[in-house]
Design an enzyme around this catalytic site. Structure first.
Site, PDB file in Angstrom:
ATOM      1  N   SER A   1     -10.871  -6.681   9.560  1.00 33.23           N
ATOM      2  CA  SER A   1     -12.005  -6.032   8.938  1.00 33.23           C
ATOM      3  C   SER A   1     -12.745  -7.106   8.167  1.00 33.23           C
ATOM      4  CB  SER A   1     -11.456  -4.950   8.017  1.00 33.23           C
ATOM      5  OG  SER A   1     -12.444  -4.537   7.132  1.00 33.23           O
TER       6      SER A   1
ATOM      7  N   ARG B   1       0.836  -1.197   0.000  1.00 30.39           N
ATOM      8  CA  ARG B   1       0.000   0.000   0.000  1.00 30.39           C
ATOM      9  C   ARG B   1       0.868   1.244   0.000  1.00 30.39           C
ATOM     10  NH1 ARG B   1      -4.861  -2.193   4.006  1.00 30.39           N
ATOM     11  NH2 ARG B   1      -5.080  -4.143   2.840  1.00 30.39           N
TER      12      ARG B   1
ATOM     13  N   GLU C   1      -7.301  -0.831  14.814  1.00 24.60           N
ATOM     14  CA  GLU C   1      -7.918  -1.800  13.906  1.00 24.60           C
ATOM     15  C   GLU C   1      -6.956  -2.933  13.554  1.00 24.60           C
ATOM     16  OE1 GLU C   1      -9.786  -0.007  10.494  1.00 24.60           O
ATOM     17  OE2 GLU C   1      -9.660  -1.892   9.373  1.00 24.60           O
TER      18      GLU C   1
ATOM     19  N   ARG D   1       1.451   1.464  10.310  1.00 25.68           N
ATOM     20  CA  ARG D   1       1.069   1.767   8.926  1.00 25.68           C
ATOM     21  C   ARG D   1       2.315   1.644   8.069  1.00 25.68           C
ATOM     22  NH1 ARG D   1      -2.229   5.648   9.704  1.00 25.68           N
ATOM     23  NH2 ARG D   1      -4.078   4.513   9.051  1.00 25.68           N
TER      24      ARG D   1
ATOM     25  N   ARG E   1      -0.071  -5.656  12.318  1.00 20.99           N
ATOM     26  CA  ARG E   1      -1.006  -5.146  13.321  1.00 20.99           C
ATOM     27  C   ARG E   1      -1.149  -6.132  14.494  1.00 20.99           C
ATOM     28  NH1 ARG E   1      -4.661  -0.983  11.086  1.00 20.99           N
ATOM     29  NH2 ARG E   1      -3.190   0.298   9.903  1.00 20.99           N
TER      30      ARG E   1
END
Length: 427
Positions: free
Chosen positions: A353, A258, A350, A273, A392
């Site tokens: 998801s 990403r 988070e 991130r 994460r």
RNA sequence: GGAGAGGUGGCAGAGUGGCCGAAUGCACUGGUCUUGAAAACCAGCGUGGGGAAACUCACCGGGGGUUCGAAUCCCCCCCUCUCCGCCA
């Protein structure tokens, strides 16, 4: 993509939904374009019918008749071309208007934006320490588990090398997750880490453009995938599945890439991130039945929760608000794990998801199902959810299980993969 | 990377300019026959768009082109297979 027929049958519902999701749309224009499209198609069909008729006469025509028919055919050819050009213009605009529209929203999903997601349940309590806890950056530095400088040197800011036990921990998390999903009947895949542009678009990602989150490979139409959702969704493109074999449950292990363009405003220390991470992703195809896809959605969340329970990490489950849903999602549940080192004295962050995209992705991907009881085909429902996103999960694990001496306790579920119950400080 | 051969309905496979949305076989569905099954025979059997419907149009890997007319001819791209080279 929403079904055009559905939009035209329920314009006020679609408009209301756009409002709830904070999307600007132009439904009246869609209705108008749809009418234009229909009449252009009807007219075009008639011209083509005449064209076929004329063409069919020619081989049987006498030498005198022939030039007349050929002349007619030439004229019709021009008309067909004109009709096609007009239709293309209408369809291009229609498609653009239609593409803006997000999926419809589950009636129980909360309204509002990012702050309005409702906490469905909590598991565990925020971890209490009888010492001042460190964040994962410090813990990993002390235990020599990560090298950001080397990452930056090799690939730039946002890249990292995992080192030593962190490497084992990555493998352990992946192993643990795949064993879990395999036990739940998922078929395992390692997927391509690159995908073609049309596959990206089919799954709802925009590979190029200023806002893109996607890395593209120069001089090709390939991009690095942002999640295994992309190859897993693309895998069955343009296929008609037998409804009896649904639901199909797939799990893909891949790297995720990403760009995180504009993502640096938010607090994102360490490996929270990053531009690249490893993830095990679940992807399911169900029959076009809301009850069935809801059921699988619950299954995916249950698996995610069981994974974090086994890792002994406190979390909460968020029912994402309408305004915060991505375009393809009909409903989305996020797991937020407690991260003691995040924010001021810890916050939830988070870690997974899970989305039910109903038939929104399948329509673009052309994935349908068929049943002997029903005529024709239906677009399947697709769902995706994170089994484990390594970085994460690693943050949550390291920060929650840190000990006073700076070592990290390994939960029992991972011990067989790591071969130890502790990542201990070097002597 | 080089040379060659291909891509047609669920599968196999014919079709090289009009009679082709496409032969034939297999599979599948219904029927006849049979106590039942098998066999045999008969019939049906792709997807999508437009239309209230009748009906009509599109689709032979994808996209362009030639032609009155393209599965068929031409160009570009994608994919598969075989051989050679290279390589973990």
């Amino acid at each position: 993509m929403l079904d055009l027929q559905y939009i035209c049958d329920n314009p006020e519902l679609v408009e209301e939904n756009c409002k709830n999701r904070g999307v600007k749309c132009n439904i009246p224009r869609i209705l108008e374009l749809r009418t234009q499209r229909s009449s252009l198609i009807t007219a075009g069909d008639e011209i083509r019918r005449q064209q076929k008729e004329t063409a069919a006469k020619i081989p049987k025509a006498t030498a005198e008749e022939r030039p007349t028919f050929i002349e007619q055919g030439k004229q019709l050819k021009v008309e067909v071309a004109e009709n096609e050009a007009a239709l293309k213009e209408v369809e291009t605009e229609l498609h653009a208007e239609q593409s803006i529209l997000p999926n419809m929203t589950h009636p129980e999903a909360p309204l509002g934006g990012e702050e309005d997601g409702s906490v469905l349940r909590k598991w565990g309590e925020p971890t209490q320490f009888d010492f001042t806890p460190k964040d994962h950056v410090e813990l990993m530095a002390d235990l020599d588990l990560v090298d950001f400088e080397a990452g930056a040197k090799v690939a730039g800011s946002g890249f990292y090398f995992l080192k030593n036990e962190a490497v084992l921990l990555e493998m352990a998390l992946v192993q643990f997750a795949i064993e879990k999903v395999r036990g739940e009947g998922f078929t395992l895949y390692t997927t391509p880490d690159l995908a073609r542009q049309d596959v990206l678009q089919g799954t709802g990602y925009q590979p190029r453009g200023p806002e893109t989150q996607i890395y593209s490979i120069e001089n090709t139409d390939l991009s690095l995938i942002a999640t295994a959702e992309i190859p897993l969704g693309g895998m069955l493109r343009d296929q008609i599945l037998d409804e009896a074999e649904l639901p199909l449950k797939a799990a893909g292990i891949s790297h995720c890439f990403r760009t995180e363009a504009g993502g640096h405003g938010k607090a994102s220390k360490g490996i929270y991130r990053v531009h690249q991470f490893t993830k095990v992703e679940m992807f399911c195809f169900t029959a076009a039945d809301f009850a069935k896809s809801d059921e699988v959605h619950q299954l995916i969340v249950r698996i995610e929760e069981e994974i974090f329970q086994a890792l002994e990490i406190p979390y909460q489950v968020i029912d994402t608000a309408a305004g915060d849903l991505g375009g393809p999602a009909y409903r989305k549940f996020d797991l937020e794990a407690w991260m003691p080192g995040r924010g001021d004295g810890g916050t939830y962050g988070e870690v997974t998801s899970a989305s039910n995209c109903t038939d929104f992705q399948a329509r673009r991907l052309g994935i349908r199902s068929k049943s002997p009881e029903r005529k024709g085909t239906q677009f399947v429902h697709t769902l995706n959810g994170t089994a484990i996103a390594v970085t994460r999960a690693m943050i949550a694990l390291i920060e929650n299980h840190q000990q006073a001496d700076g070592s990290i306790r390994i939960p029992e579920a991972l011990q067989k993969w790591l071969g130890t119950d502790c990542i201990c400080a070097k002597k």
